[in-house]
Design a protein around this motif. Sequence first.
Motif, PDB file in Angstrom:
ATOM      1  N   SER B 360      34.977   2.309  76.916  1.00 32.12           N
ATOM      2  CA  SER B 360      35.138   3.117  75.879  1.00 32.12           C
ATOM      3  C   SER B 360      36.027   4.190  75.930  1.00 32.12           C
ATOM      4  CB  SER B 360      33.626   3.750  75.617  1.00 32.12           C
ATOM      5  OG  SER B 360      33.474   4.812  76.475  1.00 32.12           O
ATOM      6  N   VAL B 361      36.628   4.429  74.791  1.00 28.97           N
ATOM      7  CA  VAL B 361      37.581   5.530  74.486  1.00 28.97           C
ATOM      8  C   VAL B 361      37.104   6.103  73.277  1.00 28.97           C
ATOM      9  CG1 VAL B 361      39.594   4.416  75.731  1.00 28.97           C
ATOM     10  CG2 VAL B 361      39.320   4.175  73.157  1.00 28.97           C
ATOM     11  N   PRO B 362      37.561   7.513  72.865  1.00 28.01           N
ATOM     12  CA  PRO B 362      36.943   7.938  71.537  1.00 28.01           C
ATOM     13  C   PRO B 362      37.171   6.969  70.304  1.00 28.01           C
ATOM     14  CG  PRO B 362      38.215   9.759  72.736  1.00 28.01           C
ATOM     15  CD  PRO B 362      38.345   8.381  73.546  1.00 28.01           C
ATOM     16  N   GLU B 364      38.182   6.623  67.506  1.00 30.18           N
ATOM     17  CA  GLU B 364      39.517   6.403  66.588  1.00 30.18           C
ATOM     18  C   GLU B 364      40.819   6.259  67.412  1.00 30.18           C
ATOM     19  OE1 GLU B 364      37.914   9.229  67.393  1.00 30.18           O
ATOM     20  OE2 GLU B 364      39.012  10.773  68.255  1.00 30.18           O
ATOM     21  N   GLY B 432      41.180   9.343  78.099  1.00 22.92           N
ATOM     22  CA  GLY B 432      39.948  10.135  77.963  1.00 22.92           C
ATOM     23  C   GLY B 432      38.576   9.540  77.874  1.00 22.92           C
ATOM     24  N   GLY B 433      38.635   8.235  78.342  1.00 24.10           N
ATOM     25  CA  GLY B 433      37.733   7.216  78.072  1.00 24.10           C
ATOM     26  C   GLY B 433      36.638   7.192  79.394  1.00 24.10           C
ATOM     27  N   SER B 434      36.103   6.195  79.349  1.00 24.95           N
ATOM     28  CA  SER B 434      34.849   5.833  80.242  1.00 24.95           C
ATOM     29  C   SER B 434      34.843   4.326  80.954  1.00 24.95           C
ATOM     30  CB  SER B 434      33.515   5.884  79.742  1.00 24.95           C
ATOM     31  OG  SER B 434      32.362   5.422  80.691  1.00 24.95           O
ATOM     32  N   ALA B 437      31.054   1.948  79.711  1.00 21.65           N
ATOM     33  CA  ALA B 437      30.340   2.463  78.421  1.00 21.65           C
ATOM     34  C   ALA B 437      28.806   2.130  78.242  1.00 21.65           C
ATOM     35  CB  ALA B 437      31.285   1.573  77.377  1.00 21.65           C
ATOM     36  N   ASP B 454      35.492  12.833  87.110  1.00 22.02           N
ATOM     37  CA  ASP B 454      35.991  14.127  87.116  1.00 22.02           C
ATOM     38  C   ASP B 454      35.291  14.795  88.156  1.00 22.02           C
ATOM     39  OD1 ASP B 454      36.355  16.734  86.322  1.00 22.02           O
ATOM     40  OD2 ASP B 454      34.326  16.891  85.106  1.00 22.02           O
TER      41      ASP B 454
END
Lengths: 480, 480
Positions: B360-362, B364, B432-434, B437, B454
């Motif tokens: 997943s990513v944000p 948008e 900035g994703g996972s 998801a 992180d």
Amino acid sequence: MVETLAPRAETAPFLEAAAALLGAKGFTTDPETIAPWLTDWRQRFTGRALGMASPASTEEVAGLVRLCAAHNVPIVPQGGNSGMSGGATPDETGHAVVLSLRRMNALRVVDTATRSATCEAGVILQVLHEAAEAKGLRFPLSLGGKGSATVGGLISTNAGGTQVLRHGSMRALVLGLEAVMPDGTVFNQLVPLKKDNRGFDLKQLLIGSEGTLGVVTAATLKLEPAVAAREVLWAGTQSLPKARELLLLAERLAGQALEGFEVMPQHSLDAVRDYLPGARQPLAEDHPWHVLIELVADADGAERLPELAQSVLEEAFEAGLIDDATMAANETQAEAFWNLRETIAPAERALGPAVQHDISVPVEKMPAFVEEAVPLLEAQWPGTRAIGFGHLGDGNIHFHVIAPQGADRATWEAGDGKAISRQVHDMVTAWGGSISAEHGIGQLKRDELARLGDPVALAMLRQIKQALDPKGLMNPGKLI
Amino acid sequence: MVETLAPRAETAPFLEAAAALLGAKGFTTDPETIAPWLTDWRQRFTGRALGMASPASTEEVAGLVRLCAAHNVPIVPQGGNSGMSGGATPDETGHAVVLSLRRMNALRVVDTATRSATCEAGVILQVLHEAAEAKGLRFPLSLGGKGSATVGGLISTNAGGTQVLRHGSMRALVLGLEAVMPDGTVFNQLVPLKKDNRGFDLKQLLIGSEGTLGVVTAATLKLEPAVAAREVLWAGTQSLPKARELLLLAERLAGQALEGFEVMPQHSLDAVRDYLPGARQPLAEDHPWHVLIELVADADGAERLPELAQSVLEEAFEAGLIDDATMAANETQAEAFWNLRETIAPAERALGPAVQHDISVPVEKMPAFVEEAVPLLEAQWPGTRAIGFGHLGDGNIHFHVIAPQGADRATWEAGDGKAISRQVHDMVTAWGGSISAEHGIGQLKRDELARLGDPVALAMLRQIKQALDPKGLMNPGKLI
């Protein structure tokens, strides 16, 4: 009452380093500047502090936390100082530093495409409301202290309010979070992912942790489309079980349009009329219980909303659930209805000494709970008056027990008042409920949580606290 | 392949005590009985086990966990064994006991008043669906493995599916939870409170923890009213950015009625047609991308739903977002549309060796991510084919990279396949994703999480794990 400690000899190096780190705007030991922030707004707790830090950035918060860790200085995070449980007031030792987030008040983005707002912890709720409105959106959480409550405080206490029925409490509205951990590292999940299964939900762990695990510095919040129309209804009913039936009826008919469902006894309304100049109750006659219902609609449903509201009231009349009802004729009247509800707390407080309880039980059990608790308490403590009002739709009632006329506040609150609170909390626990539905534990209910909490849950709380904050410097004396 | 270890001398007392505690139905060391549960359904991992426990009650689970703690025996909880990341498969040492929850399959209550179901961990998703339907309700989470996936497994992995867009993942649907903790005590928050602010959210901490903090034994789940009508739409579009515009348009027009929004490239549809006898694509022509949209309505909105669906398609045509579209004419066709979507995963797997990524990513950013990643990967590893399909509305794509024709599966997956996965995970992290998801970490992505997570979050995960499971006996080798 300003009793800021003269710095102990060994604190001098910390004070010097903090002043150097944060500058004159960011750190003070001036007693007069600090004094207003050493007492909670309800004036139940007054503490002392080494100093007050007001960092301007996450980096400064992290620097201060590292400094505190190095010098073993406890930290008491504070937002608008409008909490209900003394969670942001330092203890009386004067060893802690108050960490105010109020300077961090940048509202970075209000984004219509992702329907979200990203802001620093010190942004005031009302400012967020207005910024969202300006873009045709809304932040669907509101409460009495919206003029002072900050986003960081709302997150740290998992605040509720009158829209939880539809939108959930703060926990449901935080999409992304940034926090400084006890070792001064920065937890950064500010950019929201709708789906992320990389382990335990650390964001949810921090929400509602009352500053005992870290300091919330920024958040990305969920916004909703602005409502195109609302109908505010007021009904009189004989009993709480009937009010609960009305809730089920409204849920069935209105579905997602049902946004608020508040109950209050006639006693509370009388108190408001005594307290608020010019206040008028919406119905001509008195009723044992009053219900305030808010229905909302977006553009698509706006036209049908009045009809929907009418049908809720009609079916409720037919089913014998209500005896009288009215609909606000315009926005002014709608606001006036809500103002009655929001004035109950101060109006009840003005009646004299009382003990307040922010309790929840499973929603379907709340009517029976109140019907059992009220006569039991009033019989056991003659002259008292027990009343419950609030968020019936959430199974959450603010349950107040008012002292007998003429009772001395200090004596009664420390004696009978305390015994009554224990009794209320015992009953709530026996009914499978919570001694803190939305106000948090803070220092007000810490002993009661230790007394009544499930031992397995308490052990987990303590293990997690010990693991993430082994020095115990984050908001000591709160929650656990 | 059955390689259950001969019991080591020191395990005999444990095995005897477990057999005495659980009886013949509840504990076995028979290799043939255990064998099917030592390999995950994707056949990526095979482990060994001392034995398999199948307790019949929470008390028996607690007893077994205490026994394991006393004898230092690791525990691997298992539901339907249909996880995607090997999270329920023991390691190869043979030291662990597999703790199957499948015997705990009582569906205790389906309650229409509170719209909830309370059931044991072993209840199969499809059974829950049918029980809810029988009462005019529904459980709004579904996925391919619904015939085997259990409630306990869905909770432990915070499962997703095709309705997350509107209803959230499993995390949002758990109202109450019961779990056995590593010391054998029982965490009991099975009776739901809508509001409860007594400290950290331990329920949410356990959800998605993949059995590494405790064993989920029962849950109370949120149900929704059954839908009165649905419209299933299929559209062809030129690009993912256009699909994203269509999503925004559908959200704006349909609001809460929008329940599903899935995308797939022509390649996936071709694979399904090759794999599924008699499968027909809904549109006459090929299109670079296909979009599947589900709109639903309750009784109140059922009448207007076809019109709403029409208006979504009309506005999308007018805006140039789609080139062709159709609406399912009846339920049979609607099911056929969904069946195409749900057959992509097995159809793609049948094409030969490939590496899959559940990322997943944000939301948008997803179109731009796919448009950047596909050509980059296909250029870097000539002959490969990169495709993404799935839950665009959640920012969650199943991103597969298919090996060049004729590649040897084992060689390619261990070599280029592994390198490609690292590259995909690197890119997702940079965006900035996972890297997980909705499938979880399990043993499949544990090293990647350690590599890319992180550091602040990883430290917190480890601290919490160490605090709640100091012996490290709960599902070792998974997640962290």
